[in-house]
Enzyme design. Structure first.
Site, PDB file in Angstrom:
ATOM      1  N   HIS A   1     -10.473   0.602  -3.137  1.00 35.47           N
ATOM      2  CA  HIS A   1     -11.864   0.563  -2.671  1.00 35.47           C
ATOM      3  C   HIS A   1     -12.847   1.183  -3.672  1.00 35.47           C
ATOM      4  O   HIS A   1     -12.548   2.216  -4.284  1.00 35.47           O
ATOM      5  CB  HIS A   1     -11.994   1.357  -1.369  1.00 35.47           C
TER       6      HIS A   1
ATOM      7  N   ASP B   1      -4.447  -0.802  -1.949  1.00 36.19           N
ATOM      8  CA  ASP B   1      -5.770  -0.677  -1.358  1.00 36.19           C
ATOM      9  C   ASP B   1      -6.649  -0.077  -2.464  1.00 36.19           C
ATOM     10  O   ASP B   1      -6.277   0.958  -3.041  1.00 36.19           O
ATOM     11  CB  ASP B   1      -5.659   0.283  -0.155  1.00 36.19           C
TER      12      ASP B   1
ATOM     13  N   HIS C   1     -10.730   6.877   1.330  1.00 40.26           N
ATOM     14  CA  HIS C   1      -9.330   6.769   0.882  1.00 40.26           C
ATOM     15  C   HIS C   1      -9.208   5.691  -0.187  1.00 40.26           C
ATOM     16  O   HIS C   1     -10.017   4.780  -0.260  1.00 40.26           O
ATOM     17  CB  HIS C   1      -8.411   6.432   2.075  1.00 40.26           C
TER      18      HIS C   1
ATOM     19  N   ASP D   1       0.798  -1.250   0.000  1.00 41.86           N
ATOM     20  CA  ASP D   1       0.000   0.000   0.000  1.00 41.86           C
ATOM     21  C   ASP D   1       0.825   1.292   0.000  1.00 41.86           C
ATOM     22  O   ASP D   1       0.559   2.214   0.796  1.00 41.86           O
ATOM     23  CB  ASP D   1      -0.970  -0.002   1.190  1.00 41.86           C
TER      24      ASP D   1
ATOM     25  N   CYS E   1      -2.227  -2.670   7.492  1.00 37.75           N
ATOM     26  CA  CYS E   1      -2.054  -3.583   6.360  1.00 37.75           C
ATOM     27  C   CYS E   1      -0.742  -4.357   6.410  1.00 37.75           C
ATOM     28  O   CYS E   1      -0.696  -5.523   6.038  1.00 37.75           O
ATOM     29  CB  CYS E   1      -2.234  -2.830   5.051  1.00 37.75           C
TER      30      CYS E   1
ATOM     31  N   LYS F   1      -6.809  -4.991  -3.510  1.00 33.35           N
ATOM     32  CA  LYS F   1      -7.619  -5.572  -2.426  1.00 33.35           C
ATOM     33  C   LYS F   1      -8.551  -4.520  -1.855  1.00 33.35           C
ATOM     34  O   LYS F   1      -8.341  -3.328  -2.059  1.00 33.35           O
ATOM     35  CB  LYS F   1      -6.695  -6.114  -1.328  1.00 33.35           C
TER      36      LYS F   1
HETATM   37  C1  VGL Z   1      -4.857   0.697   5.538  1.00 37.32           C
HETATM   38  C2  VGL Z   1      -6.523   1.460   6.928  1.00 37.32           C
HETATM   39  C3  VGL Z   1      -7.451   1.329   5.919  1.00 37.32           C
HETATM   40  C4  VGL Z   1      -3.407   0.360   5.361  1.00 37.32           C
HETATM   41  C5  VGL Z   1      -5.773   0.574   4.529  1.00 37.32           C
HETATM   42  O1  VGL Z   1      -2.939   0.311   4.211  1.00 37.32           O
HETATM   43  O2  VGL Z   1      -2.725   0.116   6.383  1.00 37.32           O
HETATM   44  N1  VGL Z   1      -5.242   1.139   6.741  1.00 37.32           N
HETATM   45  N2  VGL Z   1      -7.060   0.895   4.722  1.00 37.32           N
HETATM   46 ZN    ZN Z   2      -8.428   0.906   3.109  1.00 37.95          ZN
END
Ligand code: VGL
Ligand code: ZN
Length: 205
Positions: free
Chosen positions: A48, A46, A80, A8, A150, A105
């Site tokens: 979404h 990430d 995000h 990420d 993550c 993901k």
């Molecule tokens: C993450 C919170 C929500 C991360 C991703 O990459 O650590 N944290 N989505």
């Molecule tokens: Zn996230």
């Protein structure tokens, strides 16, 4: 066969991003150097949908509050890493040319996916384990964001799948919603059998 996982490394997790990770951008040059020491590079992203149910706004709540999402405890986050947005793109300056695969993901709006291996309810695999097994990966080294979410869950799943797993601690940064969360996460990973190393140890080999 050693794989480097880059978790990420996206604009929304930099200090100016929607879900800011202090110094989240500062590990990029180090991670670019680390890439040269590995046989296989796999990144996670990430990714979404805009209506993802981990977003506080969809519950009329504040980020940081906790709800139950279909039986799974969920921390609510600011919007995000929405698919195809600037925030979801890799951080400027990150070398992406040699990524063997980008594992996206968090696409199922009903369940979050911190780990690069499984969604948070552990019902759905991302394909990461199959991909690494197919390539003959025998050791996993983990870098990226965020240490306390993550990165942690990716490392714990890698261990529980039986991979010798290393956390390159100085190539990660934490959100630290509560002070000390990143340190605590490193302790949890270590207790689960993840070997915590520093990048200097990788460069000296
Ligand atoms: C993450 C919170 C929500 C991360 C991703 O990459 O650590 N944290 N989505
Ligand atoms: Zn996230």
């Amino acid at each position: 066969m050693k794989a480097l996982l880059l978790v990420d490394l996206q604009n929304d997790f930099t200090p100016d991003g929607a879900l800011p990770v202090p110094e989240g951008d500062q590990i990029v040059p180090l991670i670019n150097k680390l890439q040269k020491k590995f046989d296989l590079l796999v990144a996670t992203q990430d990714w979404h949908p805009a209506d993802h149910e981990s977003f506080a706004v969809h519950h009329n709540k504040q980020a940081g509050e906790i709800v139950m999402l279909y039986g799974v405890e969920q921390i609510l986050w600011p919007v995000h890493c929405v698919q195809n947005s600037y925030g979801a793109a890799f951080i400027d300056g990150l070398n992406t040319e040699k990524f063997a695969w980008i594992c996206q993901k968090g696409m199922n709006k009903k369940v979050d996916s911190y780990s690069g291996f499984f969604e948070n309810d552990h019902q759905q695999a991302t394909g990461m384990d199959a991909f690494l097994k197919e390539r003959g990966v025998s050791e996993i080294y983990i870098t990226g964001l965020a240490t306390d979410y993550c990165v942690k869950f990716t490392a714990l799943d890698a261990r529980s799948l039986g991979y010798p797993t290393y956390l390159i601690a100085d190539a990660t940064r934490g959100v630290n919603l509560s002070e000390g969360d990143a340190e605590k996460a490193i302790g949890e990973m270590s207790s689960a059998g993840v070997t915590v190393v520093q990048s200097s140890e990788i460069f000296s080999n």
